[in-house]
Design a protein around this motif. Structure first.
Motif, PDB file in Angstrom:
ATOM      1  N   GLU A  95       0.840  -1.193   0.000  1.00  0.00           N
ATOM      2  CA  GLU A  95       0.000   0.000   0.000  1.00  0.00           C
ATOM      3  C   GLU A  95       0.881   1.251   0.000  1.00  0.00           C
ATOM      4  OE1 GLU A  95      -3.992   1.270   2.224  1.00  0.00           O
ATOM      5  OE2 GLU A  95      -2.232   1.392   3.542  1.00  0.00           O
ATOM      6  N   ILE A  96       0.598   2.153  -0.938  1.00  0.00           N
ATOM      7  CA  ILE A  96       1.301   3.434  -1.008  1.00  0.00           C
ATOM      8  C   ILE A  96       0.291   4.529  -0.693  1.00  0.00           C
ATOM      9  CG2 ILE A  96       2.643   5.010  -2.454  1.00  0.00           C
ATOM     10  CD1 ILE A  96       3.248   2.629  -4.291  1.00  0.00           C
ATOM     11  N   VAL A  97       0.629   5.392   0.240  1.00  0.00           N
ATOM     12  CA  VAL A  97      -0.232   6.530   0.577  1.00  0.00           C
ATOM     13  C   VAL A  97       0.577   7.805   0.364  1.00  0.00           C
ATOM     14  CG1 VAL A  97      -1.681   7.632   2.314  1.00  0.00           C
ATOM     15  CG2 VAL A  97      -1.444   5.138   2.291  1.00  0.00           C
ATOM     16  N   CYS A  98       0.060   8.699  -0.480  1.00  0.00           N
ATOM     17  CA  CYS A  98       0.745   9.955  -0.785  1.00  0.00           C
ATOM     18  C   CYS A  98      -0.043  11.129  -0.225  1.00  0.00           C
ATOM     19  CB  CYS A  98       0.894  10.135  -2.295  1.00  0.00           C
ATOM     20  SG  CYS A  98       1.899   8.868  -3.091  1.00  0.00           S
ATOM     21  N   LYS A  99       0.658  12.130   0.231  1.00  0.00           N
ATOM     22  CA  LYS A  99       0.016  13.344   0.735  1.00  0.00           C
ATOM     23  C   LYS A  99      -0.581  14.163  -0.405  1.00  0.00           C
ATOM     24  CE  LYS A  99       0.931  17.326   3.770  1.00  0.00           C
ATOM     25  NZ  LYS A  99      -0.070  16.952   4.789  1.00  0.00           N
ATOM     26  N   GLU A 100       0.076  14.110  -1.603  1.00  0.00           N
ATOM     27  CA  GLU A 100      -0.402  14.832  -2.780  1.00  0.00           C
ATOM     28  C   GLU A 100      -0.294  13.930  -4.007  1.00  0.00           C
ATOM     29  OE1 GLU A 100       1.159  18.849  -3.442  1.00  0.00           O
ATOM     30  OE2 GLU A 100       2.147  18.714  -1.487  1.00  0.00           O
ATOM     31  N   THR A 101      -1.121  14.230  -4.994  1.00  0.00           N
ATOM     32  CA  THR A 101      -1.047  13.478  -6.254  1.00  0.00           C
ATOM     33  C   THR A 101       0.294  13.699  -6.947  1.00  0.00           C
ATOM     34  OG1 THR A 101      -2.136  15.302  -7.421  1.00  0.00           O
ATOM     35  CG2 THR A 101      -3.536  13.496  -6.640  1.00  0.00           C
ATOM     36  N   LEU A 102       0.970  14.782  -6.625  1.00  0.00           N
ATOM     37  CA  LEU A 102       2.270  15.111  -7.220  1.00  0.00           C
ATOM     38  C   LEU A 102       3.254  13.942  -7.130  1.00  0.00           C
ATOM     39  CD1 LEU A 102       4.278  17.333  -8.334  1.00  0.00           C
ATOM     40  CD2 LEU A 102       4.784  17.846  -5.929  1.00  0.00           C
ATOM     41  N   TYR A 103       3.173  13.169  -6.052  1.00  0.00           N
ATOM     42  CA  TYR A 103       4.153  12.102  -5.815  1.00  0.00           C
ATOM     43  C   TYR A 103       3.648  10.726  -6.249  1.00  0.00           C
ATOM     44  CZ  TYR A 103       5.436  15.935  -2.718  1.00  0.00           C
ATOM     45  OH  TYR A 103       5.722  17.178  -2.224  1.00  0.00           O
ATOM     46  N   ALA A 104       2.387  10.645  -6.625  1.00  0.00           N
ATOM     47  CA  ALA A 104       1.755   9.335  -6.816  1.00  0.00           C
ATOM     48  C   ALA A 104       2.354   8.544  -7.979  1.00  0.00           C
ATOM     49  CB  ALA A 104       0.245   9.508  -7.015  1.00  0.00           C
ATOM     50  N   TYR A 105       2.553   9.188  -9.131  1.00  0.00           N
ATOM     51  CA  TYR A 105       3.023   8.469 -10.321  1.00  0.00           C
ATOM     52  C   TYR A 105       4.414   7.870 -10.081  1.00  0.00           C
ATOM     53  CZ  TYR A 105       4.437   7.544 -15.143  1.00  0.00           C
ATOM     54  OH  TYR A 105       4.892   6.931 -16.295  1.00  0.00           O
ATOM     55  N   ASP A 106       5.348   8.721  -9.667  1.00  0.00           N
ATOM     56  CA  ASP A 106       6.721   8.234  -9.462  1.00  0.00           C
ATOM     57  C   ASP A 106       6.771   7.187  -8.351  1.00  0.00           C
ATOM     58  OD1 ASP A 106       7.573   9.894 -11.450  1.00  0.00           O
ATOM     59  OD2 ASP A 106       8.625  11.312 -10.166  1.00  0.00           O
ATOM     60  N   ALA A 107       6.021   7.425  -7.270  1.00  0.00           N
ATOM     61  CA  ALA A 107       6.038   6.471  -6.153  1.00  0.00           C
ATOM     62  C   ALA A 107       5.584   5.090  -6.615  1.00  0.00           C
ATOM     63  CB  ALA A 107       5.143   6.969  -5.023  1.00  0.00           C
ATOM     64  N   TYR A 108       4.492   5.056  -7.375  1.00  0.00           N
ATOM     65  CA  TYR A 108       3.977   3.769  -7.850  1.00  0.00           C
ATOM     66  C   TYR A 108       5.008   3.047  -8.716  1.00  0.00           C
ATOM     67  CZ  TYR A 108       1.231   0.296 -10.337  1.00  0.00           C
ATOM     68  OH  TYR A 108       0.785  -0.881 -10.868  1.00  0.00           O
ATOM     69  N   HIS A 109       5.586   3.756  -9.679  1.00  0.00           N
ATOM     70  CA  HIS A 109       6.473   3.089 -10.637  1.00  0.00           C
ATOM     71  C   HIS A 109       7.828   2.724 -10.031  1.00  0.00           C
ATOM     72  CE1 HIS A 109       3.912   3.092 -14.132  1.00  0.00           C
ATOM     73  NE2 HIS A 109       3.526   4.307 -13.825  1.00  0.00           N
ATOM     74  N   ILE A 110       8.293   3.481  -9.056  1.00  0.00           N
ATOM     75  CA  ILE A 110       9.542   3.101  -8.381  1.00  0.00           C
ATOM     76  C   ILE A 110       9.309   1.841  -7.555  1.00  0.00           C
ATOM     77  CG2 ILE A 110      11.227   3.786  -6.629  1.00  0.00           C
ATOM     78  CD1 ILE A 110      10.840   6.701  -7.643  1.00  0.00           C
ATOM     79  N   VAL A 111       8.204   1.793  -6.817  1.00  0.00           N
ATOM     80  CA  VAL A 111       7.887   0.595  -6.030  1.00  0.00           C
ATOM     81  C   VAL A 111       7.668  -0.602  -6.954  1.00  0.00           C
ATOM     82  CG1 VAL A 111       6.200  -0.463  -4.476  1.00  0.00           C
ATOM     83  CG2 VAL A 111       6.945   1.892  -4.088  1.00  0.00           C
ATOM     84  N   LYS A 112       6.950  -0.381  -8.048  1.00  0.00           N
ATOM     85  CA  LYS A 112       6.674  -1.470  -8.998  1.00  0.00           C
ATOM     86  C   LYS A 112       7.957  -2.015  -9.606  1.00  0.00           C
ATOM     87  CE  LYS A 112       3.568  -3.943 -11.245  1.00  0.00           C
ATOM     88  NZ  LYS A 112       2.685  -4.890 -10.529  1.00  0.00           N
ATOM     89  N   SER A 113       8.943  -1.156  -9.809  1.00  0.00           N
ATOM     90  CA  SER A 113      10.223  -1.609 -10.365  1.00  0.00           C
ATOM     91  C   SER A 113      10.934  -2.562  -9.414  1.00  0.00           C
ATOM     92  CB  SER A 113      11.123  -0.399 -10.669  1.00  0.00           C
ATOM     93  OG  SER A 113      10.570   0.396 -11.686  1.00  0.00           O
ATOM     94  N   PHE A 114      10.824  -2.307  -8.116  1.00  0.00           N
ATOM     95  CA  PHE A 114      11.453  -3.188  -7.125  1.00  0.00           C
ATOM     96  C   PHE A 114      10.622  -4.445  -6.862  1.00  0.00           C
ATOM     97  CE2 PHE A 114      13.961   0.557  -5.996  1.00  0.00           C
ATOM     98  CZ  PHE A 114      15.201   0.006  -5.679  1.00  0.00           C
ATOM     99  N   PHE A 115       9.285  -4.309  -6.982  1.00  0.00           N
ATOM    100  CA  PHE A 115       8.380  -5.433  -6.712  1.00  0.00           C
ATOM    101  C   PHE A 115       7.452  -5.628  -7.914  1.00  0.00           C
ATOM    102  CE2 PHE A 115       9.594  -3.800  -2.550  1.00  0.00           C
ATOM    103  CZ  PHE A 115       9.844  -4.951  -1.809  1.00  0.00           C
ATOM    104  N   PRO A 116       7.971  -6.124  -9.037  1.00  0.00           N
ATOM    105  CA  PRO A 116       7.188  -6.187 -10.275  1.00  0.00           C
ATOM    106  C   PRO A 116       5.963  -7.085 -10.209  1.00  0.00           C
ATOM    107  CG  PRO A 116       9.256  -7.399 -10.513  1.00  0.00           C
ATOM    108  CD  PRO A 116       9.345  -6.648  -9.228  1.00  0.00           C
ATOM    109  N   GLU A 117       5.976  -8.086  -9.333  1.00  0.00           N
ATOM    110  CA  GLU A 117       4.861  -9.035  -9.288  1.00  0.00           C
ATOM    111  C   GLU A 117       3.863  -8.729  -8.174  1.00  0.00           C
ATOM    112  OE1 GLU A 117       6.428 -12.986  -9.192  1.00  0.00           O
ATOM    113  OE2 GLU A 117       7.714 -12.665 -10.921  1.00  0.00           O
ATOM    114  N   ALA A 118       4.133  -7.711  -7.381  1.00  0.00           N
ATOM    115  CA  ALA A 118       3.281  -7.408  -6.244  1.00  0.00           C
ATOM    116  C   ALA A 118       2.009  -6.673  -6.670  1.00  0.00           C
ATOM    117  CB  ALA A 118       4.045  -6.563  -5.231  1.00  0.00           C
ATOM    118  N   GLU A 119       0.949  -6.905  -5.937  1.00  0.00           N
ATOM    119  CA  GLU A 119      -0.272  -6.119  -6.114  1.00  0.00           C
ATOM    120  C   GLU A 119      -0.114  -4.842  -5.302  1.00  0.00           C
ATOM    121  OE1 GLU A 119      -5.062  -6.329  -5.120  1.00  0.00           O
ATOM    122  OE2 GLU A 119      -3.857  -8.170  -5.098  1.00  0.00           O
ATOM    123  N   ILE A 120      -0.289  -3.703  -5.955  1.00  0.00           N
ATOM    124  CA  ILE A 120      -0.046  -2.420  -5.297  1.00  0.00           C
ATOM    125  C   ILE A 120      -1.321  -1.593  -5.280  1.00  0.00           C
ATOM    126  CG2 ILE A 120       1.285  -0.261  -5.376  1.00  0.00           C
ATOM    127  CD1 ILE A 120       3.500  -1.805  -6.816  1.00  0.00           C
TER     128      ILE A 120
END
Length: 473
Positions: A3-28
């Motif tokens: 689960e990723i929780v962002c204070k602003e949408t500004l960080y949402a895109y990069d946060a998702y894709h950085i986490v996905k790069s480390f955990f490609p098979e995880a449900e996020i």
């Protein structure tokens, strides 16, 4: 589950894709929670949780966003025990960034260091980006961007649909009674483009898809004849036709391509492992790839590309090396090494497969480069996609005088590419940026054709009107 929780949408895109790069098979899962204090918080089920907060001295949102990406990366790097080859870079065109720095006057090492520091890219990938950007820059300086354009022609049919493929393509067996109607609509669109582009300089022509050679020989002849007669070929530096599937190629079709002065073709096996070809739905043999390649050589084709995919299901570095040895024996003029990228539209996107681990993927990518250089092929273009196995990249290697110019143009977005056919996307590079939504300056306008083949046929006049609104305004 992560689960990723962002204070602003500004960080949402990069946060998702950085986490996905480390955990490609995880449900996020992801949500915005403005009342929380951390800028980003990450909770990994059965594992670690951490937060990323604002740092002192950050003066702008852009600065804070970059800082958040780096801190998020370092936290994940600690958890996984290793970094990523492309760091926090989520974009698909690394060399475009590097070329921008070189055009500002940066030296090679300065541009590489900037990539390493700004995006945490590895030294190896930063160096590769600079090498390719320099080569691209040299090739593109030969073109007239202001008056030039390239033409893409889409044939949305294939012998069968590969399990990893997400392109807008349909099995030719379902459409054989409608391909003439499709061709009629396509030729009408091409005639319009030719008519309004008379004062422009045509640099490259690329017939792709799908698999263009699924058309009958007489249909291919008709298409290529119209291209030659409608457009001024006197300035054209390259005409490419993807003859990617050996089960779509005949000697008669190769002779049609040769007769129409096609300068570059692709014969794409993706792998030379029969077990994998069968698994992914490519209904041809390894021997058929070799036979078609050698037939094309015997007819005089002197610029043949081959594509391979690293990370296909069930394969490892040993399989990759066996494939590369068979390719080396053929000596293609260019070789593109793709990293497997699974998108939702693909069969594997609907039924996810287990991706290869990063260490094995690294070996496969390294083997691709080693064998390419052994064949005197040098890297000349590079791009990335989302959900790539191992956070790697696609790299095109070619003999010094056989680089695919269109491939560079589509990546660097320095020249307009007019695209015709179902699902084709025209990209117009504007002479001056215009004001877009929210007052943001826009330098590129996209004009899309409908993907559905029957809709394209029935609505061809509308597709032409869309182009008429924007083309060369």
């Amino acid at each position: 589950m992560i689960e990723i929780v962002c204070k602003e949408t500004l960080y949402a895109y990069d946060a998702y894709h950085i986490v996905k790069s480390f955990f490609p098979e995880a449900e996020i899962t992801q949500k915005i929670k403005e009342e929380q204090e951390p800028l980003v918080s990450v909770e990994i089920e059965g594992g670690s949780s951490f937060c990323v907060c604002r740092k002192d001295g950050e003066k702008s949102k852009t600065e804070t966003k970059a800082s958040v990406g780096k801190e998020l990366y370092h936290q994940l790097e600690k958890i996984k025990g290793q970094g990523l080859p492309w760091g926090i870079l989520t974009g698909v065109r690394p060399t475009k960034l590097v070329m921008g720095e070189l055009e500002k006057g940066k030296k090679d090492q300065e541009a590489a260091t900037w990539m390493e520091e700004r995006f945490l890219v590895s030294e190896e990938k930063a160096g590769l980006s600079v090498e390719i950007a320099k080569r691209e820059k040299q090739l593109l300086e030969q073109l007239d961007y202001k008056n030039g354009y390239s033409l893409y022609v889409g044939i949305p049919f294939c012998p069968s649909i590969c399990a990893y493929c997400s392109f807008s393509s349909s099995p030719i067996a379902l459409w054989e009674d409608k391909t003439d109607r499709y061709l009629e609509a396509l030729l009408k669109e091409l005639a319009f483009v030719a008519r309004v582009s008379g004062e422009k300089v045509l640099d490259t022509v690329y017939v792709g898809g799908g698999t263009p050679t699924t058309l009958r020989a007489d249909q291919l002849d008709r298409l290529l004849t119209q291209l030659e007669t409608s457009f001024d070929y006197s300035t054209v530096k390259e005409v490419t036709v993807e003859a990617g599937r050996p089960d779509s190629i005949t000697e008669e079709k190769l002779e049609v391509l040769q007769r129409h002065h096609v300068t570059r073709i692709s014969v794409n096996p993706q792998t030379m492992q029969q077990k994998t070809l069968d698994l992914v739905g490519r209904k041809h043999t390894v021997e058929a790839v070799e036979e078609v390649f050698l037939k094309a050589r015997s007819l005089g084709f002197d610029n043949i590309n081959m594509d391979l995919i690293a990370g296909l299901p069930g394969e490892d570095a040993k399989d990759m090396e066996e494939t590369l040895k068979r390719v080396e024996a053929l000596r293609p003029d260019s070789l593109t090494i793709h990293s497997l990228a699974i998108k939702r539209a693909a069969k594997y996107g609907q039924n996810p497969i287990r991706q290869i681990d990063a260490a094995e993927m690294t070996k496969m990518i390294d083997l691709g480069e080693t064998y390419a250089r052994k064949m005197d092929l040098v890297p000349y273009y590079l791009y990335r996609q989302k959900n790539m196995a191992g956070n790697f990249e696609n790299v095109g290697y070619a003999k010094v005088d056989k680089a695919g110019i269109y491939n560079i143009l589509i990546m660097e977005e320095k020249q307009s590419i007019v695209a015709c056919g179902a699902g084709a996307s025209t990209k117009l590079v504007l002479p001056e940026p215009m004001e877009g939504k929210g007052g943001k300056k826009v330098g590129i306008v996209r004009v899309e054709n409908v993907k559905n083949i029957l809709e394209y046929i029935d609505r061809i006049d509308e597709m032409i009107e869309r182009k008429e609104e924007w083309l060369w305004r």
